[in-house]
Enzyme design. Structure first.
Site, PDB file in Angstrom:
ATOM      1  N   ALA A 246       0.864  -1.178   0.000  1.00  0.00           N
ATOM      2  CA  ALA A 246       0.000   0.000   0.000  1.00  0.00           C
ATOM      3  C   ALA A 246       0.900   1.226   0.000  1.00  0.00           C
ATOM      4  O   ALA A 246       2.121   1.121   0.112  1.00  0.00           O
ATOM      5  CB  ALA A 246      -0.887  -0.024   1.246  1.00  0.00           C
ATOM      6  N   LYS A 247       0.250   2.383  -0.134  1.00  0.00           N
ATOM      7  CA  LYS A 247       1.015   3.639  -0.162  1.00  0.00           C
ATOM      8  C   LYS A 247       1.918   3.768   1.051  1.00  0.00           C
ATOM      9  O   LYS A 247       3.045   4.233   0.956  1.00  0.00           O
ATOM     10  CB  LYS A 247       0.039   4.808  -0.170  1.00  0.00           C
ATOM     11  CG  LYS A 247      -0.377   5.195  -1.547  1.00  0.00           C
ATOM     12  CD  LYS A 247      -0.273   6.710  -1.707  1.00  0.00           C
ATOM     13  CE  LYS A 247      -1.007   7.152  -2.939  1.00  0.00           C
ATOM     14  NZ  LYS A 247      -2.465   7.142  -2.698  1.00  0.00           N
ATOM     15  N   ARG A 248       1.394   3.353   2.203  1.00  0.00           N
ATOM     16  CA  ARG A 248       2.146   3.469   3.457  1.00  0.00           C
ATOM     17  C   ARG A 248       3.533   2.843   3.365  1.00  0.00           C
ATOM     18  O   ARG A 248       4.433   3.204   4.090  1.00  0.00           O
ATOM     19  CB  ARG A 248       1.404   2.750   4.598  1.00  0.00           C
ATOM     20  CG  ARG A 248       0.143   3.375   5.047  1.00  0.00           C
ATOM     21  CD  ARG A 248      -0.380   2.644   6.286  1.00  0.00           C
ATOM     22  NE  ARG A 248      -0.552   1.204   6.084  1.00  0.00           N
ATOM     23  CZ  ARG A 248      -1.587   0.669   5.455  1.00  0.00           C
ATOM     24  NH1 ARG A 248      -2.515   1.447   4.950  1.00  0.00           N
ATOM     25  NH2 ARG A 248      -1.687  -0.632   5.321  1.00  0.00           N
ATOM     26  N   ALA A 249       3.662   1.845   2.485  1.00  0.00           N
ATOM     27  CA  ALA A 249       4.931   1.113   2.407  1.00  0.00           C
ATOM     28  C   ALA A 249       6.060   2.000   1.913  1.00  0.00           C
ATOM     29  O   ALA A 249       7.222   1.609   1.955  1.00  0.00           O
ATOM     30  CB  ALA A 249       4.771  -0.100   1.491  1.00  0.00           C
TER      31      ALA A 249
END
Ligand code: GLU
Length: 317
Positions: A246-249
């Site tokens: 996900a973007k968080r990664a």
């Protein structure tokens, strides 16, 4: 001659496209093109149509940047409610659906283990199946019902080109599942089978998180007399936390790459390396078509290292 392979990419526009979307889209496209087939785009916007109009344009721009062409204008689920309604009426005529007035919390309270697949919540205990027509009428005065489909008993066979034969006892493991929500919107399971059949999709490539939905979809195809497509479920890209990337990664979305003027070949090079089709060096998507062999794709989840991804995308070329 009409193509004997027609695939599709079916994103839900809940945010901008990320690497996981590019992965599924590129593989589906490569598979179709390697078979001289066609590839279509379906925007699964049943939940997001009202609030997210701008996302769809962005999604199309991201696809074009990646080098994916589609063989027909995109199909939007939010504009096809009549089609789903008609399919629901056909299901209703088979006597396999029934109205359900339960709230989520009522179901949770009524159920003790075992639990069904996470996407359906706990296995539905069948509470509303026992309602008399008077009870149905009375409840419908205060709350519109959802409609549940009664799967047939016994094992459903799923044939997947990457995973082989998988069997699922839908009635026992999932139970009666929702095909029409109580706001009149079809469930993902119903919409996807109606659309794939109506769009003439012969081959479905998608993330293997949906492997657990496939038996339900096959049962709906059978009940509606629709052809069952050929399936290939590809592994997900995982972030450092072991969850779906996900973007968080800390990996960029396609829009960021596009806006920063990064060459799409860099991203395609990475995708090719994950698919076992290249060494990670930048490559044109078109150049991968003759190299693509579905059966050689990995079966296991792919652990993505964000710092290596960023180096490959933004580092000196
Ligand atoms: N819209 C679904 C998703 O983005 C995919 C549905 C499908 O491929 O069947 O996960």
């Amino acid at each position: 001659m009409t193509a004997t392979h027609r695939g599709r990419f079916a994103p839900s526009p809940t945010g901008r496209l990320h690497l996981g979307n590019a992965w599924a889209a590129a593989l589906g496209w490569l598979w179709a093109r390697s078979q001289a087939g066609e590839f279509l785009l379906r925007v699964e916007d049943l939940d997001t149509a009202r609030s997210r109009t701008g996302l769809t344009e962005a999604l199309l721009a991201d696809q074009a940047w990646l080098g994916l062409e589609f063989d027909a204008p995109p199909v939007f689920q939010s504009r096809r409610l009549d089609l789903y309604r008609a399919a629901f009426e056909r299901l209703r005529a088979t006597g396999r659906v029934y109205p359900c007035f339960c709230t989520r919390s009522e179901i949770a309270r009524a159920v003790s283990a075992p639990h069904g697949p996470a996407d359906e919540g706990p296995r539905y205990p069948g509470t509303c199946l026992a309602l008399s027509s008077e009870q149905v009428e009375e409840r419908a005065r205060t709350r519109p019902p959802a409609w549940r489909f009664r799967p047939r008993e016994g094992l459903t066979d799923v044939h997947d080109l990457l995973h082989g034969r998988i069997v699922q006892d839908v009635a026992r493991e999932v139970g009666d599942f929702v095909v029409l929500r109580n706001d009149g919107v079809p469930s993902y399971q119903l919409a996807v089978v109606v659309d794939d059949a109506e769009m003439g999709i012969t081959h479905v490539l998608r993330g293997d998180d949906l492997l657990r939905s496939t038996a339900r979809q096959i049962q709906l195809c059978e009940a509606l007399g629709l052809p069952v497509p050929v399936y290939a479920h590809v592994p997900l890209l995982l972030g450092p936390d072991g969850k779906r990337l996900a973007k968080r990664a800390g990996t960029p979305g396609l829009a960021e790459l596009r806006e920063r003027g990064i060459a799409p070949e860099r991203l395609v090079g990475l995708l090719a390396a994950w698919a076992g089709l290249g060494d990670g060096r930048p490559v044109d998507l078109q150049a991968l078509v003759p190299r693509f062999v579905l059966e050689r794709l990995p079966r296991e989840p792919i652990a993505v290292d964000p710092s290596r991804v960023n180096e490959a995308l933004f580092g000196p070329g």
